[in-house]
Enzyme design. Structure first.
Site, PDB file in Angstrom:
ATOM      1  N   HIS A   1     -32.573 -23.605  58.157  1.00  0.00           N
ATOM      2  CA  HIS A   1     -30.815 -23.302  57.987  1.00  0.00           C
ATOM      3  C   HIS A   1     -31.058 -21.450  58.367  1.00  0.00           C
ATOM      4  CE1 HIS A   1     -26.845 -23.187  56.429  1.00  0.00           C
ATOM      5  NE2 HIS A   1     -26.957 -21.976  56.313  1.00  0.00           N
ATOM      6  N   CYS A   2     -30.147 -21.173  59.524  1.00  0.00           N
ATOM      7  CA  CYS A   2     -30.248 -19.885  60.061  1.00  0.00           C
ATOM      8  C   CYS A   2     -29.153 -18.992  59.640  1.00  0.00           C
ATOM      9  CB  CYS A   2     -30.322 -20.047  61.457  1.00  0.00           C
ATOM     10  SG  CYS A   2     -30.558 -18.264  62.267  1.00  0.00           S
ATOM     11  N   PRO A   3     -29.426 -18.062  58.621  1.00  0.00           N
ATOM     12  CA  PRO A   3     -28.215 -17.140  58.200  1.00  0.00           C
ATOM     13  C   PRO A   3     -27.639 -16.235  59.323  1.00  0.00           C
ATOM     14  CG  PRO A   3     -30.375 -16.149  57.433  1.00  0.00           C
ATOM     15  CD  PRO A   3     -30.577 -17.443  57.815  1.00  0.00           C
TER      16      PRO A   3
END
EC number: 2.3.1.225
Length: 303
Positions: A92-94
Site C-alpha cells: 500500500h503506497c501512501p
C-alpha cells in the site's frame, strides 16, 4: 507521460478476488455455527476443492481471510488500510494513496521510471546554473536560491527514485512482489522463493504483456486474471495433475466457468510452454481437478 502514469496509478481500482473465492451463505453459516476444528476444516476443503490455489500459510493451511470471508487466491493479501483483499498485492503506497497490485503494478513501475527521468532532466538542465551559483557567476538576486533548491531537490529525488525503481525492476525480473520478497510463498512442498519465476523474459511479459509497443504506455497489458499464476515448482506435488513443463493445469467446473481460471489467455499460452498449448485436452480426466483434494489439509485463519 509522468502525469499520465501517476494518474493511472492513483485512480486504478485494485482488483479483488472473484465471487468463486467467496464462501456461500450456507458455508458462512456453518463456519459460524460449528466450533473451531474439523468442521471448519471440512467446510474450507469443500469450498476450495475446485479452486486454483497452490500456496498455503506457514503451517500448511488454506489461506483464509476472516475479514472478507473468502479463500485467498495465490499472491492475494488483505490490506489493512483498504480493508479488503487485493490480488497480487505488492504494497500500500501512501504516495499514491492506493494499493499497488495486479491492476496497477505496471502503472506504478512506469510512474517510477518517468519520475526518475523527469528529475534527471531537471537536474541536468539546472546544473550549469548551479555551477555558476557556486562560482558567483549569477546576479545577486533571490532567483539563485531557487536554482540551488531546485537542483538539490531534483538530485535527492533522483537518488531515492533510482534505488526504488531498481529494486522493483529486480522484483519484476524474479516475478516477486514486495511482500513475497520479505516472506517467500509457501507451497505444498514447502517454501519456494522462486516458485512463480518463469525466467527473465517471461517474468517481464507477465507484467508488461506480449505487445512491446504498449510497454512504455500506461495502458493495462499485464497477462493473466490476477487469481491464478503459472508456477515453476522445484518439487511437484504428486496429487496435482501432470501438465506441460511441470506447470499448473486448468479445468472446467460444472457451471461452465473455466475454472480453475487459466493463468493466461489462450493466445498467450506460449508464455508457459513453446511446444504445447494449454487446452482442455492436456488434462487427464481420471485425475480430477487441480485443487484441494488432500484430506490432510488444515485450516488456519489469516488476515
Amino acid at each position: 507521460m509522468f502525469v499520465w502514469s501517476y494518474w493511472k496509478t492513483i485512480f486504478t481500482l485494485p482488483m479483488n478476488p472473484s465471487k468463486e473465492f467467496h464462501l456461500s451463505y450456507a458455508e458462512k453459516e456453518l463456519l459460524e455455527r460449528e466450533p473451531r476444528g474439523e468442521a471448519h476444516q471440512e467446510v474450507l476443503r469443500r469450498a476450495a476443492r475446485d479452486l486454483p490455489i497452490y500456496t498455503r500459510t506457514m503451517s500448511g493451511a488454506i489461506r483464509y481471510c476472516d475479514r472478507c470471508q473468502l479463500i485467498k487466491p495465490d499472491r492475494c493479501h488483505h490490506c489493512s488500510v483498504c480493508d479488503k483483499c487485493i490480488l497480487k498485492m505488492d504494497h500500500h503506497c501512501p504516495w499514491v494513496n492506493n494499493c499497488v497490485g495486479f491492476s496497477n503494478y505496471k502503472f506504478f513501475l512506469l510512474f517510477l521510471a518517468y519520475s526518475l527521468l523527469y528529475c534527471l532532466f531537471i537536474a541536468a538542465t539546472d546544473l550549469q546554473y548551479f555551477v555558476k551559483f557556486w562560482t558567483n557567476g549569477l546576479p545577486d538576486t533571490q532567483a539563485k536560491f531557487h536554482i540551488m533548491f531546485l537542483f538539490f531537490a531534483a538530485a535527492m529525488f533522483s537518488v531515492s527514485l533510482s534505488s526504488l525503481f531498481g529494486y522493483h525492476c529486480w522484483l519484476v525480473s524474479k516475478n516477486k512482489s514486495t511482500l513475497e520478497a520479505f516472506r517467500s510463498p509457501v507451497f505444498r512442498h514447502g517454501t519456494d522463493k522462486n516458485g512463480f519465476s518463469l525466467g527473465f523474459s517471461k517474468n517481464m511479459r507477465q507484467v508488461f504483456g506480449d505487445e512491446k509497443k504498449y510497454w512504455l504506455l500506461p495502458i493495462f497489458s499485464s497477462l493473466g486474471d490476477g487469481c491464478s499464476f503459472p508456477t515453476c515448482l522445484v518439487n511437484q506435488d504428486p496429487e496435482q495433475p501432470s501438465t506441460p513443463a511441470g506447470l499448473n493445469s486448468t479445468t472446467k467446473n460444472p457451471e461452465n466457468h473455466q475454472f480453475p481460471a487459466k493463468p493466461l489467455r489462450e493466445s498467450q499460452s506460449h508464455l508457459l510452454t513453446d511446444s504445447q498449448s494449454w487446452t482442455e485436452s492436456n488434462i487427464n480426466p481420471g485425475r480430477g481437478k487441480a485443487g484441494m483434494s488432500n484430506p490432510a489439509l488444515t485450516m488456519e485463519n489469516e488476515t
